[in-house]
Design an enzyme around this catalytic site. Structure first.
Site, short mmCIF file in Angstrom:
data_model
loop_
_atom_site.label_atom_id
_atom_site.label_comp_id
_atom_site.label_asym_id
_atom_site.label_seq_id
_atom_site.Cartn_x
_atom_site.Cartn_y
_atom_site.Cartn_z
CG HIS A 172 -2.09 -0.65 1.05
ND1 HIS A 172 -3.26 -0.30 0.61
CD2 HIS A 172 -2.54 -1.96 1.27
CE1 HIS A 172 -4.36 -1.01 0.68
NE2 HIS A 172 -3.94 -2.35 0.96
CE LYS A 212 -6.21 14.25 -0.16
NZ LYS A 212 -6.26 13.02 -0.78
NE ARG A 213 -4.82 10.46 9.63
CZ ARG A 213 -4.50 9.22 10.92
NH1 ARG A 213 -5.10 8.42 10.91
NH2 ARG A 213 -3.37 9.45 11.62
CE LYS A 237 -3.08 10.98 2.91
NZ LYS A 237 -3.91 10.35 1.63
CB THR A 289 -10.19 5.30 -1.83
OG1 THR A 289 -9.73 5.64 -0.43
CG2 THR A 289 -9.34 4.11 -2.16
CE LYS A 314 -13.92 7.08 0.20
NZ LYS A 314 -13.33 7.42 1.65
C1 LIG Z 1 -12.09 7.49 1.69
C2 LIG Z 1 -11.50 8.09 3.03
C3 LIG Z 1 -10.10 8.17 3.23
C4 LIG Z 1 -9.10 7.91 2.16
O1 LIG Z 1 -8.79 9.12 1.61
P1 LIG Z 1 -7.58 9.75 0.68
O2 LIG Z 1 -7.89 11.01 0.15
O3 LIG Z 1 -7.49 8.64 -0.38
O4 LIG Z 1 -6.48 9.68 1.46
C5 LIG Z 1 -9.71 8.55 4.48
N1 LIG Z 1 -10.63 8.64 5.51
C6 LIG Z 1 -11.84 8.56 5.46
C7 LIG Z 1 -12.93 8.52 6.71
C8 LIG Z 1 -12.35 8.16 4.13
O5 LIG Z 1 -13.84 7.93 3.89
#
Ligand SMILES: *Cc1c(COP(=O)(O)O)cnc(C)c1O
Length: 835
Positions: free
Chosen positions: A373, A564-565, A570, A672, A676
């Site tokens: 990952h 995101k985190r 990032k 991911t 979304k």
């Molecule tokens: C989808 C999701 C992530 C992943 O987000 P990235 O932008 O791909 O890092 C992290 N936390 C939550 C709560 C999510 O729903």
């Protein structure tokens, strides 16, 4: 056991339990409310009603789960065990009602309590048993496996405390424990009779059997019980209900008894706590490891309990003949975290069932499959040999033997190349020798996959190049996906209705059909409906931001979102620099062409990650200054949403116009969140990184705002990197850095952001923030230009949703099944389960 108990007693006419069906739903709800929970009034909180409804739905899941397991037994095909230290499930109720197709019935049942599903659902606590993308991926995968009717069981840990709750104090992150089980978890069913014994510590002894074969055995171990809690995973309208089995650690009885007999009752009870510590808390580090012993204990605990579970089931059915085991089982390892499973399966087969090394290795290396990952070196797990020799002495022996045999192979391939041996060894030499867990996973697996096309290529060319040279056929790509059930059908009901009115509702089960939306990209009436849906979704987010941040967002403005985190790679920092740049323009009166924006950021920082926490503080200080400046109000509002989680994302992604996916190229394995947003009609501003590349290919470069250095350019840029020069040559960046340096955002907190300023100005900044600033600002200008033409923007928005078909995790899971697992879908008709 008394003979009587061994006889199965089936109540007449009840082979599958008492009848529950459409006609009993109302009664079941009131029975659970009045009797199971003992309530007679719907109080202030909807907690009891939520619990009663969850139990009512669970009854229906249990019936289908039993039927699914029966089919899996009968089918005798292959089965996958998906091993993951994280499952970020979020809430279950809305998803279960959707997948069981019970919306109407639940709505009418709730009418009697003068409420509706959306309200009751708020009472559910998120199951936050994961950090971020990796854990959410596991949750999306379970939904897709069940929806594709594949026999897959998830194995994870039932953490007492999930991902911490984040709040803000003066703009600083505060972490609070997430006691998610406090009010109960109605979805799970425990099965203490199926508990497994996991052995730690001890000594290895040899013994010789009657055929004078030597065997190894652990003695004097300290054992912990792993008690399973099963969570049902419903497929979408297909009567399949799979299982997520979560393990809780408990003390064994005799462990306590030893102490008790020694006269130390209290010490015995204290020992109980030690055992129960293992599953107490999720480590809140995303994409990094911290090497704590308890974390290794968690990894072994999950791996051992899960493998024992599968092996015990095998032995119960087939006896101790393992010759067909590999035909029937696959273990998919979600990242390196459970890679110790490789050695554990070897141990069980050799020590418990007396298989030879070769027989055990043939089985192990034909059943293990590994998903990588991340390329970040700090996330590559290593454990010290000394820790292993104390905690897991037999596992260490097995890893040494795997390594010796592997290095013999390396020596064959590269004769006399000791450098190569050292580089590929599972043991990293040094003052404190370390075990490279990713290498163990690669050597022990028949499949190694990355999670986006670029990521897999980088694994093959870089990090795992030598392994790729050795075993090219092991390596494959499986680009991540997200489930369109939760991430469109459930979280965006208005858009779902519009889509279904236009192309029918087949897209929920077969998301490739979403491409039919392309027909409407030039349809004026459809545009109006599309825009109206977006505006209504934005209003929901306006309300959330008002409530949580006390900031006024405005649906007429562009919603620009990065959630995101928080991590330097990032580049939330780059986003902040753009925000400061916009503010600088407003202050200078340079507002020509400015499109009014609401900028939302959100995400948790690992508690020990100093820079990530500074970035949160910076975002909040910048937001504070801008939001209280009346000059900015017509153009720019900024908010940091605390406690970003799955449930928050369900309100955020349907409301977003612009999705920020701005990582340094080559650092985000897939992402991911990007998917979304795309499904919900957001446009992406992004770098050529992870799945962004595939998103741009799918939607077309005209419908994607690209910027930034490419992976192939990064090394060269770093070799001559000079941020001071970039600042001097770019007046926009110069102004932004001046505002930062002037203390404009930390008037009463001098020096607060020095470390951030220094990081941006460092010639060794690995994230190249200053380098990508100029092209990022230019891309943001193109965004403004596009947004001003709402017809054009809406066209692109529709095209993004229409092109998102391949980012369904159904596509991803179909590929895992076709290429790695080779599973047969179950067919379950609804004769027994139409309940
Ligand atoms: C989808 C999701 C992530 C992943 O987000 P990235 O932008 O791909 O890092 C992290 N936390 C939550 C709560 C999510 O729903």
């Amino acid at each position: 056991m008394a003979k009587q108990n061994d006889q199965v007693c089936v109540v007449k006419g009840w082979e599958d339990g008492p009848v529950i069906d459409e006609s009993t739903l109302n009664d079941d709800l009131s029975r659970h409310f009045y009797y199971t929970l003992g309530r007679n009034k719907v109080g202030e909180s909807q907690l009891y009603l939520y619990n009663a409804l969850a139990l009512t739905i669970r009854d229906r899941l249990v019936a289908r789960c039993r039927e699914t397991n029966k089919h899996i037994e009968q089918q005798k095909g292959r089965k996958t065990a998906y091993l993951s230290l994280e499952f970020l499930m979020g809430r279950a109720l809305g998803n279960a009602v959707l997948n069981l197709d019970l919306d109407q019935q639940v709505a009418s049942a709730l009418q009697e309590y003068c409420t509706e599903l959306e309200t009751v659902a708020q009472a559910e606590h998120d199951a936050g048993l994961g950090n971020g993308g990796l854990g959410r991926l596991a949750a999306c995968f379970l939904d897709s496996c069940a929806s594709l009717a594949l026999p897959v069981v998830g194995y994870g840990i039932r953490y007492e405390y999930g991902m911490f709750n984040q709040s803000l104090k003066d703009g600083h992150q505060i972490e609070q424990p997430d006691n998610w089980l406090r009010e109960g978890h109605p979805w799970e069913l425990s099965a203490p009779e199926q508990a497994k014994r996991v052995k730690f510590f001890g000594h290895v002894q040899s013994y010789t059997d009657k055929d004078s074969r030597e065997h190894r055995q652990l003695t004097g171990t300290q054992d912990v019980l792993a008690v399973p809690y099963d969570v049902p995973i419903p497929g979408y309208k297909n009567n399949v209900v799979n299982t997520l089995r979560l393990w809780k650690s408990e003390a064994t009885d005799e462990f306590n008894l030893t102490e008790f007999n020694a006269g130390s009752y209290s010490e015995a009870v204290a020992q109980k706590n030690l055992a129960e510590q293992i599953t107490m808390v999720l480590y809140p580090n995303d994409a990094s490891e911290n090497g704590k012993e308890l974390r290794l204990r968690q990894q072994y605990f999950l791996s051992s309990a899960s493998i024992q579970d599968i092996v015990d089931q095998w032995v119960a059915k087939h006896g101790e003949d393992f010759s067909d085991f590999a035909k029937h089982h696959v273990f998919q390892l979600n990242d390196t975290h459970p890679s110790i499973a490789v050695a554990e399966l070897m141990r069980i087969l050799m020590d418990d069932y007396e298989l030879t090394w070769d027989a055990a290795w043939d089985i192990t290396s034909a059943t293990m499959a590994y998903t990588n990952h991340t390329l970040l070196p700090e996330a590559l797990e290593k454990w010290s040999v000394s820790l292993f020799s104390r905690l897991l002495p037999r596992i260490l022996e097995i890893i040494y033997e795997i390594n010796a045999r592997f290095l013999a192979k390396v020596a064959q391939q590269w004769p006399g190349d000791t450098q190569k041996q050292r580089a590929l060894s599972l043991i990293e030499e040094g003052a404190e020798p370390q075990i490279r867990m990713a290498y163990l996973a690669i050597v022990g697996s028949f499949s190694v996959n990355g999670v986006a096309a670029l990521h897999t290529e980088l694994l093959k060319e870089g990090l795992f190049k030598d392994f790729y040279d050795l075993w090219p056929a092991k390596f494959n790509n499986k680009t991540n996906g997200v489930t369109p059930r939760r991430w469109v059908a459930h979280c965006n009901p208005l858009l779902s209705k519009l889509i279904s009115q236009s192309i029918g509702d087949g897209w929920v089960a077969d998301f490739a059909k979403i491409s039919q939306l392309r027909r409407f990209y030039d349809d004026k009436k459809f545009h109006k409906q599309w825009q109206s849906v977006k505006t209504q979704n934005k209003q929901r987010l306006v309300d959330l931001v008002k409530e949580r941040c006390d900031v006024d967002f405005d649906v007429t403005m562009m919603f620009d979102v990065q959630v995101k985190r928080i991590h330097e790679y990032k580049r939330q920092l780059l986003n902040v620099l753009h925000v400061i740049h916009l503010y600088d323009r407003i202050r200078r009166g340079d507002t020509e062409g400015l499109v009014p924006r609401c900028v939302l950021l959100g995400g948790k920082a690992a508690p020990g990650y100093y820079m990530a926490k500074k970035i949160i503080k910076l975002i909040n200080n910048v937001a504070h200054v801008i939001n209280k400046d009346p000059k900015a109000a017509p153009y720019l509002r900024v908010a940091f949403l605390p406690n970003y989680n799955v449930t928050a994302m369900e309100t955020i992604c349907p409301a977003t116009d612009l999705s920020e996916q701005i990582s340094t190229a080559g650092k985000e394995a897939s992402g991911t969140g990007n998917m979304k947003f795309m499904m919900n009609g957001a446009l992406t501003i992004g770098t050529l990184d992870g799945a962004n590349i595939e998103i741009r290919d799918a939607v077309g470069s005209d419908n994607f705002f690209l910027f930034g250095a490419q992976t192939s350019e990064i090394d060269e840029i770093k070799s001559r990197y000079n941020p001071a020069k970039l600042v001097a040559e770019n007046s926009d960046l110069e102004n932004v850095m001046q505002l930062l340096q002037s203390g404009q955002f930390n008037l009463f907190e001098p020096g607060l952001f020095d470390d951030i300023i220094n990081a941006i100005m460092s010639p060794h900044d690995p994230w190249l923030v200053a380098h990508d600033f100029e092209s990022y600002i230019a891309a943001q200008k193109q965004v403004e230009h596009a947004y001003k033409d709402q017809y054009y923007w809406t066209q692109m928005s529709i095209l993004n949703t229409a092109a998102s078909g391949m980012f369904s995790s159904d596509r991803t899971i179909a590929q895992y099944s076709d290429d790695i697992w080779h599973l047969e879908p179950l067919t379950i008709n609804d004769t027994h389960t139409n309940k």
